[in-house]
Design a protein around this motif. Structure first.
Motif, short mmCIF file in Angstrom:
data_model
loop_
_atom_site.label_atom_id
_atom_site.label_comp_id
_atom_site.label_asym_id
_atom_site.label_seq_id
_atom_site.Cartn_x
_atom_site.Cartn_y
_atom_site.Cartn_z
N LEU A 113 0.80 -1.19 0.03
CA LEU A 113 0.18 -0.24 -0.24
C LEU A 113 0.90 1.28 -0.07
O LEU A 113 0.63 2.35 -0.64
N VAL A 114 1.76 1.48 0.95
CA VAL A 114 2.78 2.53 0.97
C VAL A 114 3.30 2.86 -0.36
O VAL A 114 3.14 4.32 -0.87
N ASN A 115 4.01 1.87 -1.02
CA ASN A 115 4.68 2.21 -2.10
C ASN A 115 3.61 2.47 -3.33
O ASN A 115 3.92 3.71 -4.02
N LEU A 116 2.20 1.96 -3.28
CA LEU A 116 1.09 2.32 -4.16
C LEU A 116 1.10 3.78 -4.01
O LEU A 116 0.90 4.57 -4.90
N GLU A 117 0.70 4.11 -2.84
CA GLU A 117 0.32 5.41 -2.49
C GLU A 117 1.35 6.56 -2.75
O GLU A 117 0.85 7.57 -3.24
N ASN A 118 2.55 6.39 -2.42
CA ASN A 118 3.61 7.11 -3.13
C ASN A 118 3.76 7.43 -4.42
O ASN A 118 3.86 8.46 -4.85
N ALA A 119 3.50 6.38 -5.19
CA ALA A 119 3.43 6.39 -6.63
C ALA A 119 2.53 7.57 -7.00
O ALA A 119 2.50 8.10 -8.10
#
Lengths: 192, 192
Positions: free
Chosen positions: A57-63
């Motif tokens: 989730l965090v990587n997707l949100e940052n992207a």
């Protein structure tokens, strides 16, 4: 007009509503019971989904946060790789059957105690809502070339769209598993 | 701020809205704003609101088996919008409703929508006429889709099309008329 992200959103909403309507109202005994010693309970499956979301989730949100807005009338394009396509294919169930048996990574093994029931379900909804928000925002962003690390580490990556597709297929696979568990524990209800 | 004139105009082709109904709606309708391309209703979820359009154009569509959007309906100021069948049946919607530009909608939640007909049984006349209008519109569209050529569909649409719809991206109009955007563009150029 292609509707790539909308399809995923529809599938994701369907899963969320399945958990809300068919799982949450069940007596806790059904959610905690295993069909046998080696298999997972429904709650363990949901805890596993939470662990997988934690990884991505965090990587997707940052992207999404760092991506540029699509220009007016811009079309969302999706990039795929053969490895990504195989991963999605292997996860996606065929009807009510999981195509392949597979062992999960140790760090995705759910450990749970009976007191965690409500917390696990609440966590699932919170993560699911974050995931759906990612899908909504992605419709309007240019994420074509963005890559997201897989659970195997930074060296193996999915293209953004395929990562979302993988997570949905993975969740669909576990929805089938939940249905199977419930059909077993509900017929063999001794001790509940 | 009262939006009395908006919803009176929406209801009054069907029925005269009494002062008591006006007061009921004034106290319960909530103004919602949607940004361009925001999803008002998502497939896979249950529709929660009955909407009256104050401003903007909205498209109702579903996703076909090839992953493309198929536009089935538009709404614009003075219309009702949302997914009516999902609202009344409380079943999952198969349709998306998208705000094409910015939209302002008056929203009545499901409980208040149901209560309207309990407190004011005369509003059932509106409901009956509204459903008749939907049925008649769907029937007319099916006849057009199955019996008319692309240019006949285009001509029929242009005759009844309000100005608001001519401002939206033509890919939505082409999808609604079941033709490629290039075909729509060519027919439009020929007409101009």
């Amino acid at each position: 007009m292609e509707a790539n992200f909308e399809i995923l959103l529809q599938q994701s909403n369907t899963i969320k509503n399945f958990i809300k309507d068919k799982v949450v109202p069940l007596d806790s005994a059904y959610l905690l019971r295993k069909a046998d010693e080696k298999s997972w309970s429904v709650l363990e499956v949901i805890k596993h989904l939470n662990l997988v979301y934690d990884k991505y989730l965090v990587n997707l949100e940052n992207a999404v946060a760092n991506a540029e807005q699509l220009q007016e009338g811009g079309v969302v394009k999706k990039k795929t790789t053969i490895l990504g396509s195989i991963s999605v294919y292997s996860q996606r169930p065929k009807g009510n059957k999981r195509k392949f048996k597979m062992k999960t990574f140790d760090f995705f093994e759910p450990e749970i105690n009976n007191e965690e029931l409500h917390q696990t379900l609440d966590d699932y909804y919170a993560k699911k809502n974050r995931f759906n928000e990612i899908l909504r925002e992605s419709r309007l962003k240019n994420l074509e070339n963005v890559k997201i690390p897989t659970a195997l580490g930074e060296r193996v990556q999915f293209y953004f769209y395929q990562c979302l597709e993988f997570l949905i297929a993975h969740e669909q696979r576990h929805v089938v598993q939940i249905k199977n568990i419930l059909s077993l524990v509900k017929t063999d209800s001794a001790g509940i | 701020m009262s939006y009395k004139h908006i919803y009176q105009n929406a209801f009054e082709p069907f029925i005269r809205v009494s002062d008591a109904v006006t007061e009921y709606l004034d106290n319960r309708l909530e103004l919602k704003k949607f940004n361009p391309r925001a999803l008002i209703t998502e497939a896979g979820n249950v529709e929660r609101y009955f909407y009256i359009v104050v401003s903007g154009v909205q498209a109702g569509y579903l996703i076909d088996r090839d992953g493309n959007k198929v536009v089935l309906a538009f709404s614009y100021p003075g219309n009702f919008t949302g997914v009516y069948d999902s609202l009344v049946s409380e079943q999952i919607s198969h349709f998306f409703v998208e705000s094409i530009g910015q939209s302002h909608l008056l929203a009545l939640n499901k409980a208040d929508f149901d209560e309207l007909f309990v407190q004011f049984p005369e509003m059932m006349t509106w409901r009956l006429r509204f459903i008749e209008m939907i049925l008649s519109g769907r029937g007319q569209r099916e006849v057009e889709m199955l019996t008319s050529s692309a240019s006949e569909r285009f001509e029929a649409f242009m005759k009844r099309c309000p100005d608001e719809l001519l401002q939206i991206p033509q890919k939505y109009l082409a999808s609604y008329l079941h033709m490629k955007p290039e075909t729509f563009s060519r027919l439009r150029a020929r007409k101009n």
